[in-house]
Design a protein around this motif. Sequence first.
Motif, PDB file in Angstrom:
ATOM      1  N   LEU A  49      30.950  43.229  46.783  1.00  9.94           N
ATOM      2  CA  LEU A  49      31.678  42.383  46.240  1.00  9.94           C
ATOM      3  C   LEU A  49      32.850  42.957  45.362  1.00  9.94           C
ATOM      4  CD1 LEU A  49      31.823  39.036  45.603  1.00  9.94           C
ATOM      5  CD2 LEU A  49      30.902  39.706  43.302  1.00  9.94           C
ATOM      6  N   ILE A  50      32.392  43.850  44.310  1.00  8.54           N
ATOM      7  CA  ILE A  50      33.237  44.360  43.358  1.00  8.54           C
ATOM      8  C   ILE A  50      34.443  45.162  43.850  1.00  8.54           C
ATOM      9  CG2 ILE A  50      33.562  45.667  41.244  1.00  8.54           C
ATOM     10  CD1 ILE A  50      30.688  44.634  40.300  1.00  8.54           C
ATOM     11  N   ALA A  52      35.643  44.792  47.050  1.00  3.92           N
ATOM     12  CA  ALA A  52      36.330  43.934  47.559  1.00  3.92           C
ATOM     13  C   ALA A  52      37.505  43.324  46.707  1.00  3.92           C
ATOM     14  CB  ALA A  52      35.598  43.141  48.404  1.00  3.92           C
ATOM     15  N   HIS A  53      36.916  42.753  45.689  1.00  5.75           N
ATOM     16  CA  HIS A  53      37.995  42.130  44.778  1.00  5.75           C
ATOM     17  C   HIS A  53      39.024  43.052  44.108  1.00  5.75           C
ATOM     18  CE1 HIS A  53      34.936  38.814  44.939  1.00  5.75           C
ATOM     19  NE2 HIS A  53      36.084  37.970  44.657  1.00  5.75           N
ATOM     20  N   LEU A  54      38.417  44.196  43.669  1.00  5.22           N
ATOM     21  CA  LEU A  54      39.593  45.184  43.239  1.00  5.22           C
ATOM     22  C   LEU A  54      40.646  45.374  44.378  1.00  5.22           C
ATOM     23  CD1 LEU A  54      37.247  47.356  41.060  1.00  5.22           C
ATOM     24  CD2 LEU A  54      38.787  45.924  40.186  1.00  5.22           C
ATOM     25  N   GLN A  55      40.313  45.772  45.396  1.00  5.53           N
ATOM     26  CA  GLN A  55      41.061  46.155  46.520  1.00  5.53           C
ATOM     27  C   GLN A  55      42.018  44.963  46.859  1.00  5.53           C
ATOM     28  OE1 GLN A  55      41.900  48.470  47.645  1.00  5.53           O
ATOM     29  NE2 GLN A  55      41.808  48.822  50.141  1.00  5.53           N
ATOM     30  N   TRP A  56      41.405  43.630  46.829  1.00  7.01           N
ATOM     31  CA  TRP A  56      42.324  42.572  46.855  1.00  7.01           C
ATOM     32  C   TRP A  56      43.306  42.396  46.017  1.00  7.01           C
ATOM     33  CZ3 TRP A  56      42.548  37.837  44.094  1.00  7.01           C
ATOM     34  CH2 TRP A  56      43.386  36.740  44.750  1.00  7.01           C
ATOM     35  N   VAL A  57      42.916  42.474  44.762  1.00  2.00           N
ATOM     36  CA  VAL A  57      44.174  42.526  43.625  1.00  2.00           C
ATOM     37  C   VAL A  57      45.073  43.488  43.808  1.00  2.00           C
ATOM     38  CG1 VAL A  57      44.388  42.715  40.965  1.00  2.00           C
ATOM     39  CG2 VAL A  57      42.620  41.406  41.734  1.00  2.00           C
ATOM     40  N   VAL A  98      37.635  38.500  51.843  1.00  5.96           N
ATOM     41  CA  VAL A  98      37.109  38.454  50.327  1.00  5.96           C
ATOM     42  C   VAL A  98      36.457  37.074  49.980  1.00  5.96           C
ATOM     43  CG1 VAL A  98      37.889  38.628  48.075  1.00  5.96           C
ATOM     44  CG2 VAL A  98      38.804  40.277  49.747  1.00  5.96           C
ATOM     45  N   VAL A  99      37.182  36.002  50.510  1.00  5.20           N
ATOM     46  CA  VAL A  99      36.347  34.789  50.527  1.00  5.20           C
ATOM     47  C   VAL A  99      35.139  34.531  51.227  1.00  5.20           C
ATOM     48  CG1 VAL A  99      36.676  32.377  51.078  1.00  5.20           C
ATOM     49  CG2 VAL A  99      38.713  33.334  50.225  1.00  5.20           C
ATOM     50  N   THR A 102      32.701  36.511  48.576  1.00  4.69           N
ATOM     51  CA  THR A 102      32.568  35.778  47.521  1.00  4.69           C
ATOM     52  C   THR A 102      31.612  34.927  47.942  1.00  4.69           C
ATOM     53  OG1 THR A 102      34.588  36.302  46.613  1.00  4.69           O
ATOM     54  CG2 THR A 102      33.518  34.547  45.730  1.00  4.69           C
ATOM     55  N   SER A 106      27.839  34.392  46.266  1.00  5.76           N
ATOM     56  CA  SER A 106      27.511  33.188  45.420  1.00  5.76           C
ATOM     57  C   SER A 106      26.353  32.300  45.919  1.00  5.76           C
ATOM     58  CB  SER A 106      28.716  32.528  45.452  1.00  5.76           C
ATOM     59  OG  SER A 106      29.958  32.870  44.908  1.00  5.76           O
TER      60      SER A 106
END
Length: 144
Positions: A49-50, A52-57, A98-99, A102, A106
């Motif tokens: 998760l982490i 993937a979110h950093l990469q997305w940003v 990423v969705v 997430t 969740s």
Amino acid sequence: MDTGLQHLHSYMSYLVLAGVLISVIVALAGWFGNKPFTDKDRKLGLLGLIPAHLQWVLGIILYFVSPLGIASATEGFMKNSISRLYVLEHPLMMIIAVVLITIGYSRAKRMVGTGNGFKSIAIFYGIALILILSRLPWHAWPGN
């Protein structure tokens, strides 16, 4: 700045793939091993998760500052497979991935104590991994 972000985004993809792959493997082992989903397992899900979110940003920033991003969306870009990949296919698939990651995390974090947390991570992260692998720009992969 553009080149530095592009290199960071490219090399961070290794971390994303490793994190998502480890999360999927651990989830599959727990799911098929009929183990209870523990808080430790939930934290292992963060490995996917982490990053993937950093990469997305980083990708969103790069999309707007790089000449390969939104600036390439000129007339006829859909006829060029490389332009189409960078402007439309890669960003869209990564957002969907990423969705999915997430949603999978969740759902799983609410299932601590049951075996269904593994199932949620395995399915959602697994589909996300397939989407990520399908739309990586392999021709520009670091090391090629």
